[in-house]
Design a protein around this motif. Sequence first.
Motif, PDB file in Angstrom:
ATOM      1  N   SER A   2       0.833  -1.194   0.000  1.00  0.00           N
ATOM      2  CA  SER A   2       0.000   0.000   0.000  1.00  0.00           C
ATOM      3  C   SER A   2       0.871   1.249   0.000  1.00  0.00           C
ATOM      4  O   SER A   2       2.080   1.189   0.254  1.00  0.00           O
ATOM      5  N   ALA A   3       0.240   2.386  -0.265  1.00  0.00           N
ATOM      6  CA  ALA A   3       0.972   3.653  -0.276  1.00  0.00           C
ATOM      7  C   ALA A   3       1.600   3.919   1.089  1.00  0.00           C
ATOM      8  O   ALA A   3       2.689   4.480   1.171  1.00  0.00           O
ATOM      9  N   ALA A   4       0.915   3.489   2.151  1.00  0.00           N
ATOM     10  CA  ALA A   4       1.458   3.688   3.501  1.00  0.00           C
ATOM     11  C   ALA A   4       2.727   2.875   3.719  1.00  0.00           C
ATOM     12  O   ALA A   4       3.571   3.245   4.517  1.00  0.00           O
ATOM     13  N   GLU A   5       2.875   1.765   3.015  1.00  0.00           N
ATOM     14  CA  GLU A   5       4.040   0.900   3.176  1.00  0.00           C
ATOM     15  C   GLU A   5       5.167   1.241   2.193  1.00  0.00           C
ATOM     16  O   GLU A   5       6.250   0.691   2.292  1.00  0.00           O
ATOM     17  N   ARG A   6       4.868   2.112   1.239  1.00  0.00           N
ATOM     18  CA  ARG A   6       5.861   2.447   0.218  1.00  0.00           C
ATOM     19  C   ARG A   6       7.071   3.127   0.860  1.00  0.00           C
ATOM     20  O   ARG A   6       6.929   4.009   1.697  1.00  0.00           O
ATOM     21  N   PRO A   7       8.267   2.740   0.474  1.00  0.00           N
ATOM     22  CA  PRO A   7       9.463   3.400   1.010  1.00  0.00           C
ATOM     23  C   PRO A   7       9.474   4.884   0.634  1.00  0.00           C
ATOM     24  O   PRO A   7       8.990   5.280  -0.421  1.00  0.00           O
ATOM     25  N   ARG A   8      10.023   5.685   1.490  1.00  0.00           N
ATOM     26  CA  ARG A   8      10.177   7.121   1.226  1.00  0.00           C
ATOM     27  C   ARG A   8      11.185   7.300   0.091  1.00  0.00           C
ATOM     28  O   ARG A   8      12.205   6.615   0.040  1.00  0.00           O
ATOM     29  N   VAL A   9      10.891   8.228  -0.815  1.00  0.00           N
ATOM     30  CA  VAL A   9      11.783   8.530  -1.933  1.00  0.00           C
ATOM     31  C   VAL A   9      12.449   9.873  -1.649  1.00  0.00           C
ATOM     32  O   VAL A   9      11.768  10.885  -1.436  1.00  0.00           O
ATOM     33  N   VAL A  10      13.774   9.861  -1.623  1.00  0.00           N
ATOM     34  CA  VAL A  10      14.554  11.061  -1.316  1.00  0.00           C
ATOM     35  C   VAL A  10      15.423  11.403  -2.514  1.00  0.00           C
ATOM     36  O   VAL A  10      16.104  10.539  -3.070  1.00  0.00           O
ATOM     37  N   CYS A  11      15.386  12.673  -2.899  1.00  0.00           N
ATOM     38  CA  CYS A  11      16.238  13.162  -3.990  1.00  0.00           C
ATOM     39  C   CYS A  11      17.367  13.982  -3.382  1.00  0.00           C
ATOM     40  O   CYS A  11      17.125  14.954  -2.663  1.00  0.00           O
ATOM     41  N   LEU A  12      18.593  13.585  -3.658  1.00  0.00           N
ATOM     42  CA  LEU A  12      19.750  14.348  -3.198  1.00  0.00           C
ATOM     43  C   LEU A  12      20.033  15.479  -4.176  1.00  0.00           C
ATOM     44  O   LEU A  12      20.052  15.267  -5.393  1.00  0.00           O
ATOM     45  N   CYS A  13      20.250  16.662  -3.646  1.00  0.00           N
ATOM     46  CA  CYS A  13      20.582  17.828  -4.456  1.00  0.00           C
ATOM     47  C   CYS A  13      21.826  18.476  -3.874  1.00  0.00           C
ATOM     48  O   CYS A  13      22.044  18.455  -2.667  1.00  0.00           O
ATOM     49  N   GLY A  14      22.625  19.070  -4.731  1.00  0.00           N
ATOM     50  CA  GLY A  14      23.812  19.764  -4.277  1.00  0.00           C
ATOM     51  C   GLY A  14      24.884  19.718  -5.342  1.00  0.00           C
ATOM     52  O   GLY A  14      24.710  19.108  -6.406  1.00  0.00           O
ATOM     53  N   SER A  15      25.985  20.354  -5.060  1.00  0.00           N
ATOM     54  CA  SER A  15      27.100  20.400  -5.994  1.00  0.00           C
ATOM     55  C   SER A  15      27.799  19.045  -6.044  1.00  0.00           C
ATOM     56  O   SER A  15      28.096  18.449  -4.998  1.00  0.00           O
ATOM     57  N   LEU A  16      28.073  18.588  -7.256  1.00  0.00           N
ATOM     58  CA  LEU A  16      28.789  17.316  -7.404  1.00  0.00           C
ATOM     59  C   LEU A  16      30.252  17.416  -6.985  1.00  0.00           C
ATOM     60  O   LEU A  16      30.953  16.412  -6.980  1.00  0.00           O
ATOM     61  N   ARG A  28      23.803   5.745   3.459  1.00  0.00           N
ATOM     62  CA  ARG A  28      23.126   5.879   4.752  1.00  0.00           C
ATOM     63  C   ARG A  28      21.607   5.806   4.594  1.00  0.00           C
ATOM     64  O   ARG A  28      20.936   5.064   5.307  1.00  0.00           O
ATOM     65  N   LEU A  29      21.069   6.568   3.645  1.00  0.00           N
ATOM     66  CA  LEU A  29      19.626   6.587   3.450  1.00  0.00           C
ATOM     67  C   LEU A  29      19.111   5.254   2.912  1.00  0.00           C
ATOM     68  O   LEU A  29      18.034   4.794   3.309  1.00  0.00           O
ATOM     69  N   THR A  30      19.868   4.621   2.039  1.00  0.00           N
ATOM     70  CA  THR A  30      19.479   3.309   1.520  1.00  0.00           C
ATOM     71  C   THR A  30      19.430   2.296   2.657  1.00  0.00           C
ATOM     72  O   THR A  30      18.496   1.486   2.737  1.00  0.00           O
ATOM     73  N   ALA A  31      20.399   2.348   3.565  1.00  0.00           N
ATOM     74  CA  ALA A  31      20.421   1.434   4.706  1.00  0.00           C
ATOM     75  C   ALA A  31      19.208   1.651   5.616  1.00  0.00           C
ATOM     76  O   ALA A  31      18.771   0.722   6.303  1.00  0.00           O
ATOM     77  N   LEU A  32      18.647   2.862   5.594  1.00  0.00           N
ATOM     78  CA  LEU A  32      17.439   3.158   6.374  1.00  0.00           C
ATOM     79  C   LEU A  32      16.167   2.746   5.636  1.00  0.00           C
ATOM     80  O   LEU A  32      15.062   2.968   6.125  1.00  0.00           O
ATOM     81  N   GLY A  33      16.312   2.161   4.441  1.00  0.00           N
ATOM     82  CA  GLY A  33      15.164   1.672   3.695  1.00  0.00           C
ATOM     83  C   GLY A  33      14.526   2.680   2.758  1.00  0.00           C
ATOM     84  O   GLY A  33      13.373   2.512   2.364  1.00  0.00           O
TER      85      GLY A  33
END
Length: 104
Positions: A2-16, A28-33
Amino acid sequence: MSAAERPRVVCLCGSLRFQSLFESERRRLTALGMIVLAPEAIDEDLTPARREALGELHLRRIDVSDEVRVVSESGYLGSATRREIAYARKRCKSISSMDPILDL
């Protein structure tokens, strides 16, 4: 799932220029699911048109994300990152930073 169970999607932004910080934050974020989206360094000389196209691609990453996480060091925000933050705000995305200096 369900949408409630969907993993959070995070977009990293910043200078390469902070590539190592991108990599550690992605791990780190991947390890947090979480699902992590981020720009990739391109090893070719970019034309202005290609650079613009890649910038637009990154905005699409923001569109599909739940949160934007700013990767920075010593408070540095380049013009492209400031543009991405403004874009995320207009779309009511949650914005956070790994740099304690930044107050987003």
